[in-house]
Design a protein around this motif. Structure first.
Motif, mmCIF file in Angstrom:
data_model
loop_
_atom_site.group_PDB
_atom_site.id
_atom_site.type_symbol
_atom_site.label_atom_id
_atom_site.label_comp_id
_atom_site.label_asym_id
_atom_site.label_seq_id
_atom_site.Cartn_x
_atom_site.Cartn_y
_atom_site.Cartn_z
ATOM 1 N N LEU A 126 -10.634 63.395 17.798
ATOM 2 C CA LEU A 126 -10.578 63.909 19.510
ATOM 3 C C LEU A 126 -12.115 64.347 20.020
ATOM 4 O O LEU A 126 -13.124 64.028 20.947
ATOM 5 C CB LEU A 126 -9.869 64.510 19.741
ATOM 6 N N LEU A 157 -15.129 62.521 22.333
ATOM 7 C CA LEU A 157 -15.591 63.634 23.590
ATOM 8 C C LEU A 157 -16.762 63.373 23.616
ATOM 9 O O LEU A 157 -17.490 63.420 24.405
ATOM 10 C CB LEU A 157 -15.147 65.288 23.758
ATOM 11 N N ARG A 160 -3.917 62.228 26.631
ATOM 12 C CA ARG A 160 -3.635 63.231 25.753
ATOM 13 C C ARG A 160 -4.617 63.773 26.466
ATOM 14 O O ARG A 160 -4.775 65.488 26.922
ATOM 15 C CB ARG A 160 -3.636 63.117 24.318
ATOM 16 N N LEU A 161 -6.424 63.665 25.650
ATOM 17 C CA LEU A 161 -7.238 64.430 26.900
ATOM 18 C C LEU A 161 -7.082 65.336 27.500
ATOM 19 O O LEU A 161 -7.951 66.437 28.502
ATOM 20 C CB LEU A 161 -8.648 64.234 26.381
ATOM 21 N N LYS A 182 -5.510 67.906 28.683
ATOM 22 C CA LYS A 182 -5.321 68.985 28.081
ATOM 23 C C LYS A 182 -6.317 69.758 28.499
ATOM 24 O O LYS A 182 -6.920 70.582 29.159
ATOM 25 C CB LYS A 182 -5.807 68.852 26.423
ATOM 26 N N HIS A 238 -9.265 67.724 30.504
ATOM 27 C CA HIS A 238 -10.192 66.633 30.570
ATOM 28 C C HIS A 238 -10.656 65.857 31.540
ATOM 29 O O HIS A 238 -9.187 65.443 31.666
ATOM 30 C CB HIS A 238 -10.999 66.494 28.972
#
Length: 178
Positions: free
Chosen positions: A106, A110, A141-142, A145, A147
């Motif tokens: 992950l 990024l 998913r990022l 969270k 982002h």
């Protein structure tokens, strides 16, 4: 200085350190040759010494020819071994706790998306070794969270994913209906 203790030796010696009488107490399921071999190693290494016990407070590990019961108690050398082992465990745990977290996939995503031009799905799948649907799920998913990840199509028609310049997800609120 590292002492080579087995897990059972470390547990028995550590438990004996906690007892006021320093007695080494082995599990009741241990019998015969296992007890003799274990205790003989402690005696040879000087970590325990044999003492006369009454048999009520401490399980004897052997009986003499005259019926006297003998148990084992921790020696000062045995206490030192436990102290050294505890110190080694403590110092070994400190660097592990302070060490930087290894790069995750992950984090790799990024990093790839933080480039000015962003990253294509093909670039992200090659970097992670994941299937395209897994990369897309990870991007979702990022976003969940927090982002701020933008997706746009270039002139060539290929989608590119990039982190928003602020790096954080923008939250929008709507006014309640009147």
């Amino acid at each position: 200085m590292m002492i080579d203790l087995t897990e059972m030796q470390a547990a028995a010696l550590s438990a004996a350190c906690e007892r006021s009488d320093g007695a080494i107490v082995l599990p009741a399921s241990w019998r015969g040759a296992a007890v003799r071999a274990f205790n003989a190693r402690l005696l040879v290494k000087g970590w325990a010494q044999e003492v006369v016990v009454d048999g009520a407070s401490v399980r004897p590990w052997r009986k003499g020819a005259d019926g006297t019961c003998y148990g084992l108690v921790l020696t000062p050398a045995g206490r030192n071994v436990v102290a050294i082992e505890r110190e080694a465990d403590r110092t070994a745990a400190e660097p592990a706790a302070q060490a930087a977290r290894p790069a995750t996939k992950l984090a790799l995503l990024l990093e790839q998306m933080s480039c000015m031009q962003g990253a294509t799905l093909a670039t992200l799948t090659a970097a992670t070794g994941w299937q395209p649907h897994t990369v897309r799920a990870a991007v979702v998913r990022l976003r969940q969270k927090g982002h701020a990840i933008e997706r746009d199509r270039g002139a060539d028609g290929v989608s590119r994913y990039r982190l928003n310049s602020s790096g954080a997800a923008e939250t929008t609120t709507t006014a309640p209906a009147a």
